[in-house]
Design a protein around this motif. Structure first.
Motif, PDB file in Angstrom:
ATOM      1  N   HIS A 379       0.836  -1.206   0.000  1.00 44.19           N
ATOM      2  CA  HIS A 379       0.000   0.000   0.000  1.00 44.19           C
ATOM      3  C   HIS A 379       0.877   1.265   0.000  1.00 44.19           C
ATOM      4  N   LEU A 380       1.918   1.268   0.830  1.00 39.44           N
ATOM      5  CA  LEU A 380       2.827   2.426   0.876  1.00 39.44           C
ATOM      6  C   LEU A 380       3.583   2.563  -0.443  1.00 39.44           C
ATOM      7  N   PHE A 381       4.041   1.437  -0.968  1.00 41.58           N
ATOM      8  CA  PHE A 381       4.777   1.446  -2.236  1.00 41.58           C
ATOM      9  C   PHE A 381       3.948   2.096  -3.343  1.00 41.58           C
ATOM     10  N   GLN A 382       2.679   1.725  -3.408  1.00 40.78           N
ATOM     11  CA  GLN A 382       1.806   2.270  -4.452  1.00 40.78           C
ATOM     12  C   GLN A 382       1.534   3.756  -4.246  1.00 40.78           C
ATOM     13  N   ALA A 383       1.621   4.213  -2.985  1.00 37.17           N
ATOM     14  CA  ALA A 383       1.348   5.627  -2.681  1.00 37.17           C
ATOM     15  C   ALA A 383       2.571   6.518  -2.866  1.00 37.17           C
ATOM     16  N   MET A 384       3.753   5.925  -3.045  1.00 33.90           N
ATOM     17  CA  MET A 384       4.987   6.710  -3.175  1.00 33.90           C
ATOM     18  C   MET A 384       4.939   7.620  -4.395  1.00 33.90           C
ATOM     19  N   PRO A 385       5.258   8.908  -4.231  1.00 38.72           N
ATOM     20  CA  PRO A 385       5.281   9.792  -5.402  1.00 38.72           C
ATOM     21  C   PRO A 385       6.444   9.496  -6.342  1.00 38.72           C
ATOM     22  N   GLU A 386       7.613   9.156  -5.763  1.00 38.78           N
ATOM     23  CA  GLU A 386       8.790   8.826  -6.570  1.00 38.78           C
ATOM     24  C   GLU A 386       9.411   7.557  -5.993  1.00 38.78           C
ATOM     25  N   LYS A 387       9.602   6.549  -6.808  1.00 39.46           N
ATOM     26  CA  LYS A 387      10.202   5.291  -6.360  1.00 39.46           C
ATOM     27  C   LYS A 387      11.621   5.191  -6.907  1.00 39.46           C
ATOM     28  N   ASP A 388      12.528   4.654  -6.103  1.00 36.73           N
ATOM     29  CA  ASP A 388      13.868   4.383  -6.615  1.00 36.73           C
ATOM     30  C   ASP A 388      14.099   2.875  -6.632  1.00 36.73           C
ATOM     31  N   MET A 389      15.276   2.464  -7.017  1.00 37.81           N
ATOM     32  CA  MET A 389      15.586   1.036  -7.145  1.00 37.81           C
ATOM     33  C   MET A 389      15.432   0.312  -5.810  1.00 37.81           C
ATOM     34  N   ILE A 390      15.781   1.013  -4.712  1.00 33.11           N
ATOM     35  CA  ILE A 390      15.678   0.397  -3.381  1.00 33.11           C
ATOM     36  C   ILE A 390      14.230   0.056  -3.065  1.00 33.11           C
ATOM     37  N   SER A 391      13.298   0.924  -3.452  1.00 30.17           N
ATOM     38  CA  SER A 391      11.873   0.686  -3.195  1.00 30.17           C
ATOM     39  C   SER A 391      11.421  -0.620  -3.843  1.00 30.17           C
ATOM     40  N   TRP A 392      11.741  -0.789  -5.115  1.00 26.56           N
ATOM     41  CA  TRP A 392      11.349  -1.995  -5.848  1.00 26.56           C
ATOM     42  C   TRP A 392      12.014  -3.241  -5.252  1.00 26.56           C
ATOM     43  N   ASN A 393      13.326  -3.136  -4.985  1.00 27.10           N
ATOM     44  CA  ASN A 393      14.061  -4.296  -4.481  1.00 27.10           C
ATOM     45  C   ASN A 393      13.586  -4.729  -3.096  1.00 27.10           C
ATOM     46  N   THR A 394      13.232  -3.734  -2.254  1.00 26.18           N
ATOM     47  CA  THR A 394      12.734  -4.046  -0.910  1.00 26.18           C
ATOM     48  C   THR A 394      11.454  -4.862  -0.997  1.00 26.18           C
ATOM     49  N   LEU A 395      10.590  -4.487  -1.920  1.00 29.08           N
ATOM     50  CA  LEU A 395       9.316  -5.191  -2.075  1.00 29.08           C
ATOM     51  C   LEU A 395       9.535  -6.620  -2.586  1.00 29.08           C
ATOM     52  N   ILE A 396      10.423  -6.784  -3.559  1.00 31.53           N
ATOM     53  CA  ILE A 396      10.729  -8.132  -4.071  1.00 31.53           C
ATOM     54  C   ILE A 396      11.257  -9.007  -2.943  1.00 31.53           C
ATOM     55  N   SER A 397      12.211  -8.467  -2.180  1.00 26.12           N
ATOM     56  CA  SER A 397      12.812  -9.218  -1.080  1.00 26.12           C
ATOM     57  C   SER A 397      11.776  -9.578  -0.023  1.00 26.12           C
ATOM     58  N   GLY A 398      10.887  -8.641   0.289  1.00 22.53           N
ATOM     59  CA  GLY A 398       9.853  -8.886   1.296  1.00 22.53           C
ATOM     60  C   GLY A 398       8.920 -10.020   0.892  1.00 22.53           C
ATOM     61  N   PHE A 399       8.446  -9.983  -0.351  1.00 27.07           N
ATOM     62  CA  PHE A 399       7.560 -11.054  -0.833  1.00 27.07           C
ATOM     63  C   PHE A 399       8.304 -12.392  -0.865  1.00 27.07           C
ATOM     64  N   ALA A 400       9.563 -12.366  -1.309  1.00 30.36           N
ATOM     65  CA  ALA A 400      10.340 -13.602  -1.413  1.00 30.36           C
ATOM     66  C   ALA A 400      10.562 -14.222  -0.041  1.00 30.36           C
ATOM     67  N   GLN A 401      10.917 -13.394   0.952  1.00 31.10           N
ATOM     68  CA  GLN A 401      11.159 -13.916   2.298  1.00 31.10           C
ATOM     69  C   GLN A 401       9.888 -14.489   2.920  1.00 31.10           C
ATOM     70  N   GLY A 402       8.750 -13.965   2.514  1.00 29.02           N
ATOM     71  CA  GLY A 402       7.477 -14.472   3.019  1.00 29.02           C
ATOM     72  C   GLY A 402       6.935 -15.635   2.208  1.00 29.02           C
ATOM     73  N   GLY A 403       7.704 -16.127   1.264  1.00 30.69           N
ATOM     74  CA  GLY A 403       7.281 -17.271   0.466  1.00 30.69           C
ATOM     75  C   GLY A 403       6.284 -16.938  -0.633  1.00 30.69           C
ATOM     76  N   GLN A 404       6.035 -15.639  -0.869  1.00 30.73           N
ATOM     77  CA  GLN A 404       5.072 -15.226  -1.898  1.00 30.73           C
ATOM     78  C   GLN A 404       5.809 -14.954  -3.212  1.00 30.73           C
ATOM     79  N   MET A 405       6.287 -16.032  -3.833  1.00 36.06           N
ATOM     80  CA  MET A 405       7.143 -15.884  -4.998  1.00 36.06           C
ATOM     81  C   MET A 405       6.402 -15.357  -6.222  1.00 36.06           C
ATOM     82  N   GLU A 406       5.122 -15.659  -6.359  1.00 40.01           N
ATOM     83  CA  GLU A 406       4.369 -15.135  -7.511  1.00 40.01           C
ATOM     84  C   GLU A 406       4.299 -13.610  -7.451  1.00 40.01           C
TER      85      GLU A 406
END
Length: 744
Positions: A379-406
């Motif tokens: 929800h926060l990611f989608q609300a960000m006015p400007e995203k950088d590479m760290i924003s995207w990578n953090t989200l990928i890592s978070g989903f991966a660590q939680g087993g949500q690979m899709e």
């Protein structure tokens, strides 16, 4: 009464002062106040718009900067250059180039800016093509220096020096650009040689050399340079001070600070940062209180200091006392609450931050990701006015660590640009979640996209190879890691030891270990576990002794390895002695895994009573591993009564796991107790436990082939079944002979 008229001169003065205010607010990060001044202005000139565009860009709000740039009534070259610089500083080279090509008129700074932009993004070929478009007489000193700096920064020193000597006229910036390339890339031998060849030097040259030695931690050399500087300035003193502080020499840093002929705010902040870096927070606070002048850096540093030592209330008090709220200081306190997983308090601080920068958003997203609250992170990611590479990578890592690979794959595929961290986050996610073939496939895709793997990539992919026993692929990765210069990385080398061990190439594992420059406890444990799993008990014990002699203290993992080796090799006395020495000699408390090894060791040689007594006397609760080891021993030595008891205990831990019940059923079958066999089968059906088909895999011609035990249509299945039958008979004969020889 007529309204008072002001002259044009007075109006210009007002506008000038308001423009200055916007610039000052932007520099101190007070973007909301800069916006307020801008919105309240009755008269604006081009300088006003340029200042506001710069304010937005410096605070990471590029979309607003671009909207305002497009709205400027009369753009001058400064307007265009300001927007190009905004894109350049934030890594958007393509957008900067698009604006550059659209400029109605370019000045020397425009060309230098674009050349620098390309050089900074690593695209030196484009930078050079742009440079070559200028006629030699039309190339300003700034353009030459920008190109030289680009080469030097990217370690292309030969080209940088060649261009330096081709210049019609060199200045100090030219010389110092090459020197900076050497020192900032930590090439101090070549850097010092170039410094000696310089025909002229200034205090910047000396400071660059000083900073280079500080960067690599050569404080003796740094001090020799410092005392040789003809007229050291504040930067010289602060650089040396930072060198001491960064290496934990706070006393020496303070002594230097007290000797400084003049101290500016940067000096005070450097000393304050030194105390904070070395966690001497109270001493730092005393220095903070002595400061006659403080800026946002001072406040943020001390607030961050209290956050680092967990004193969040003190940090909050300081933030409340701050004359004006700074986003960096607020983010520092917010990160403190994120660190202790108090996301509700962190979000309360986030809500009151008026001017959020990308760092602020990323801290909150990372916090929610670490807590497994991915819906809120998204929800926060989608609300960000400007995203950088760290924003995207953090989200990928978070989903991966939680087993949500899709979901992780979905975010990854949405990215317009990916870096090595993006690929690593996805590859490590596949490996951690057991999708080993996907991990290997994405490594291949990463290479096709020309992204360079780092130590983390190799460690993850080698782990995937380990789990599917892909020896040939692992060998290729070993060669690639050597070519890339990662073979001396501790994580990569440890992963190679484990990979070779699990693939049965223990001599290769030992070779990797022997060639390591530095080894740690993980290296020793990996080698010990490797020899243990390959059935070489005596060699495992020898390596354990070698490890202790080298001064490395064994830990719980070490003892699991050596006890397992003793169990598989039938080294009962050695295993019992090691188990007793764990607590007595090494202060390592046994866990359930250690007890399971001992039960397996005693049970293997038929000492079931001792094994059962050990389980009963355990100071900790036995787990499935302990009862499973005892059940296996009961089956091996035909003790159906104790086996039934172990199976009942196992059912409490693993009610749906069928292998334990199958083991008990086989035990009864071997004794001819067919009623008991039927009872076990019925019990399994009542609990809804169904035997899962076994799965094995083998690597053939760089292809990993998998086999399911219930698929009779697989390739060459009849041959596989015949071979397995023969191997099973041989294994049973060996076990019987081994049991008799152990009793003897």
């Amino acid at each position: 009464m007529q309204p008072k008229l002001i002259s044009i001169a007075q109006m210009r003065t007002v506008v000038y002062n308001q423009n200055l205010q916007i610039t000052r607010f932007a520099k101190s990060g007070r973007i909301d106040e800069a916006i307020r001044v801008f919105n309240n202005m009755n008269n604006r000139n081009t300088v006003t718009y340029n200042s506001m565009v710069s304010a937005y860009s410096k605070n990471g709000r590029l979309s607003e900067a671009r909207r305002l740039f497009d709205a400027i009534p009369l753009k001058n070259s400064v307007s265009w250059n300001t927007m190009i610089a905004a894109y350049s500083h934030n890594g958007f080279a393509a957008e900067a180039a698009h604006l550059f090509e659209r400029m109605p008129e370019r000045d020397d700074f425009s060309w230098a800016l674009m050349i620098t932009c390309y050089a900074r993004s690593g695209d030196l070929e484009k930078a050079r093509r742009l440079f070559d478009r200028l006629p030699i007489k039309g190339r300003s000193q700034v353009c030459w220096n920008a190109m030289i700096a680009g080469y030097a920064k990217k370690r292309r020193f030969y080209e940088a020096e060649r261009l330096l000597y081709e210049m019609p006229e060199r200045d100090m910036v030219s010389w110092n650009s090459v020197l900076a390339g050497y020192t900032q890339n930590e090439e101090m031998v070549m850097g010092f040689g170039f410094f000696e060849r310089m025909t002229e030097r200034d205090v910047v040259s000396w400071n660059l050399l000083l900073d280079g030695f500080v960067r690599i931690g050569e404080l003796d050399s740094a001090w020799e340079v410092f005392v040789r500087i003809p007229e050291p300035n504040v930067v010289s003193w602060v650089t040396m001070l930072n060198g001491f502080a960064r290496n934990g020499l706070v006393v020496e840093a303070r002594r230097l600070f007290d000797r400084m002929p003049e101290r500016n705010l940067v000096s005070w902040n450097a000393m304050l940062a030194g105390y904070v870096q070395n966690l001497e927070i109270e001493e730092g606070f005393r220095l903070f209180e002595d400061m006659s002048e403080r800026n946002a850096v001072s406040w943020t540093t001390i607030i961050n200091g209290f956050v680092r030592v967990g004193k969040l209330e003190r940090a909050r008090e300081l933030l409340d006392a701050m004359p004006y709220k700074d986003v960096a200081a607020q983010t520092a306190l917010m990160s403190g609450y994120v660190r202790i997983m108090n996301m509700d308090e962190a979000h309360r601080i986030f809500d009151v931050i008026k001017s959020r920068d990308v760092v602020c958003w990323n801290v909150m997203i990372a916090g929610y990701a670490q807590c497994g609250r991915m819906d809120e992170a998204m929800h926060l990611f989608q609300a960000m006015p400007e995203k950088d590479m760290i924003s995207w990578n953090t989200l990928i890592s978070g989903f991966a660590q939680g087993g949500q690979m899709e979901e992780a794959i979905g975010i990854f595929e949405e990215m317009s640009e990916r870096n090595t961290v993006s690929w690593n986050s996805l590859i490590s996610g596949f490996t951690q979640n057991g999708f080993y073939m996907d991990s290997l496939r994405h490594f291949i895709l990463m290479r096709r996209e020309a992204k360079k793997p780092d130590w983390s990539t190799f460690a993850c992919v080698l782990s995937a190879c380990t789990n599917v026993a892909a020896f040939r692929v692992g060998e290729q990765l070993h060669s690639l890691a050597t070519k890339r210069g990662f073979i001396n990385d501790l994580f990569v080398a440890n992963a190679l030891i484990t990979m070779y061990s699990k693939c049965g190439r223990i001599s290769k594992a030992r070779q990797v270990f022997s060639e390591m420059v530095v080894v740690d406890i993980v290296s020793w444990n990996s080698l010990i576990a490797g020899y243990a799993m390959n059935g070489n008990g005596r060699e495992t014990l020898r390596i354990f002794s070698e490890m202790v002699k080298c001064g490395t203290n064994p830990d719980q993992v070490t003892f699991i390895g050596v006890l397992s080796a003793c169990s598989h090799a039938g080294l009962v006395k050695e295993g019992v002695d090691l188990f007793e020495s764990m607590t007595k000699d090494y202060s390592v408390q046994p866990t359930a895994e250690h007890y399971a090894c001992m039960v397996h060791l005693l049970g293997r040689v038929g000492r079931l009573d001792e094994a059962y007594e050990l389980v009963k006397e355990m100071p900790i609760n036995a787990n499935a591993g302990v009862w499973g080891a005892l059940l296996w021993a009961c089956r091996m030595h035909h003790n159906a009564e104790l086996g039934r008891f172990c199976a009942e205990k196992l059912t409490e831990f693993e009610p749906r796991k069928t292998s334990n019940n199958v083991l008990l059923s086989n035990l009864h079958a071997e004794e001819g107790k067919w009623n008991e066999v039927e009872r076990v089968r019925v019990s399994m059906e009542e609990r809804g436990a169904h035997k899962q088909p076994g799965c094995s895999w083998i690597e053939v011609n760089n292809q990993v082939c998998s086999f399911l035990s219930d698929n009779l249509r697989q390739w060459r299945m009849s041959e596989i079944l015949e071979t397995l039958k023969a191997l099973r008979i041989q294994m049973r004969d060996i076990d019987i002979k081994y049991a008799f020889s152990s009793h003897g």
